[in-house]
Design an enzyme around this catalytic site. Sequence first.
Site, PDB file in Angstrom:
ATOM      1  N   GLN A  73       2.887   8.399 -12.251  1.00 29.66           N
ATOM      2  CA  GLN A  73       3.714   9.592 -12.033  1.00 29.66           C
ATOM      3  C   GLN A  73       4.785   9.341 -10.969  1.00 29.66           C
ATOM      4  O   GLN A  73       5.237  10.266 -10.302  1.00 29.66           O
ATOM      5  CB  GLN A  73       2.835  10.786 -11.654  1.00 29.66           C
ATOM      6  CG  GLN A  73       1.938  11.271 -12.780  1.00 29.66           C
ATOM      7  CD  GLN A  73       2.744  11.810 -13.969  1.00 29.66           C
ATOM      8  OE1 GLN A  73       3.942  12.078 -13.875  1.00 29.66           O
ATOM      9  NE2 GLN A  73       2.081  11.948 -15.113  1.00 29.66           N
ATOM     10  N   SER A  74       5.200   8.112 -10.810  1.00 24.43           N
ATOM     11  CA  SER A  74       6.155   7.752  -9.772  1.00 24.43           C
ATOM     12  C   SER A  74       7.486   8.499  -9.893  1.00 24.43           C
ATOM     13  O   SER A  74       8.129   8.494 -10.953  1.00 24.43           O
ATOM     14  CB  SER A  74       6.409   6.242  -9.861  1.00 24.43           C
ATOM     15  OG  SER A  74       7.605   5.893  -9.210  1.00 24.43           O
ATOM     16  N   ASN A  75       7.900   9.125  -8.794  1.00 21.22           N
ATOM     17  CA  ASN A  75       9.217   9.772  -8.747  1.00 21.22           C
ATOM     18  C   ASN A  75      10.321   8.725  -8.835  1.00 21.22           C
ATOM     19  O   ASN A  75      11.374   8.945  -9.432  1.00 21.22           O
ATOM     20  CB  ASN A  75       9.379  10.554  -7.441  1.00 21.22           C
ATOM     21  CG  ASN A  75       8.498  11.780  -7.377  1.00 21.22           C
ATOM     22  OD1 ASN A  75       8.206  12.397  -8.400  1.00 21.22           O
ATOM     23  ND2 ASN A  75       8.061  12.142  -6.184  1.00 21.22           N
ATOM     24  N   CYS A  77      10.225   5.764 -10.371  1.00 21.84           N
ATOM     25  CA  CYS A  77      10.387   5.247 -11.737  1.00 21.84           C
ATOM     26  C   CYS A  77      11.141   6.249 -12.602  1.00 21.84           C
ATOM     27  O   CYS A  77      12.015   5.884 -13.387  1.00 21.84           O
ATOM     28  CB  CYS A  77       9.029   4.909 -12.355  1.00 21.84           C
ATOM     29  SG  CYS A  77       8.285   3.433 -11.615  1.00 21.84           S
TER      30      CYS A  77
END
Length: 286
Positions: A73-75, A77
């Site tokens: 859930q990386s912001n 990425c």
Amino acid sequence: MKFPERLKLANLPTPIQKMERLSHELGGPQIYIKRDDYTGIEVSGNKIRKLEYALKEAVDLGADMLITCGGIQSNHCRATAAMGAKLGIKVHLILAGDSPELQGNFLLDELFGASYQFITPEAYGSQLNLVIKKVYEKLYSDGYKPYVIPTGASNGIGTFGYYRCMKEIVKQEEKMGIQFDSIVTALGSGGTVGGLFLYAKLNGLRKNIYGINISADESYFRQRISEIIKESMEYLSINHKLSCDDLNIIDGYVGDGYALSRSYEIDFIKKNRCFRRYCIGSSLYW
Ligand SMILES: *Cc1c(COP(=O)(O)O)cnc(C)c1O
């Protein structure tokens, strides 16, 4: 001093707002928040400031493939996938985890057209550089010109996003007739704190910069931020050594680990729901 250039991708400057009710509730410090959740809908958050510099470098080098990495859930990425789509550059993501549900940032990565692969969180911790190298070599041999952006775009070039942000804050202080004595932010990959600290140091600002680490520990981040800053200073052709001793890292709040909320944390958010407008979805807590 030659300063790196950026692509203008974020909505800047972002507003600084006073948190009247929280300041009152705490009865002491006057608390303001820098609304870096306003940087743009699809790129909302702090990562885009760092990407403005990294992507400028990528474009200048003629890259046609961006490789980056992070949690499912990386912001970071998600912001990279969005900007790849905008700039017409392909994006490949290396995500820590395993066949997740298609939701949240991961769903957006998919909609923005990024390709991705998964590695275990353990491998992310211990073999990330090797995995990136292999992906790079594969894509290179397929005929691409890849450009690697590390976790959170926190490296020598990305950190200029927060160097520039500190300058933005100083301008806003002048307009608002305020001087902030302390700046507090979450510390995840180091570029945010690193950039704020570097600007403050090189310009003799008397401000306490605090980072609250969300993973690893204080000694890891002290080391990592020193490396990042050293790399940034190479871009500026400054070769004196800058001490990070007076950077404040508040350790002890990692809890169960990155992206794992305990009921204690959820309760805290609920209890403070009158401030929720500020505390959820904002990327920075100043
Ligand atoms: C990445 C991130 C941070 C931390 O910034 P780093 O530069 O990685 O240390 C803080 N808050 C949010 C919401 C983030 O996505």
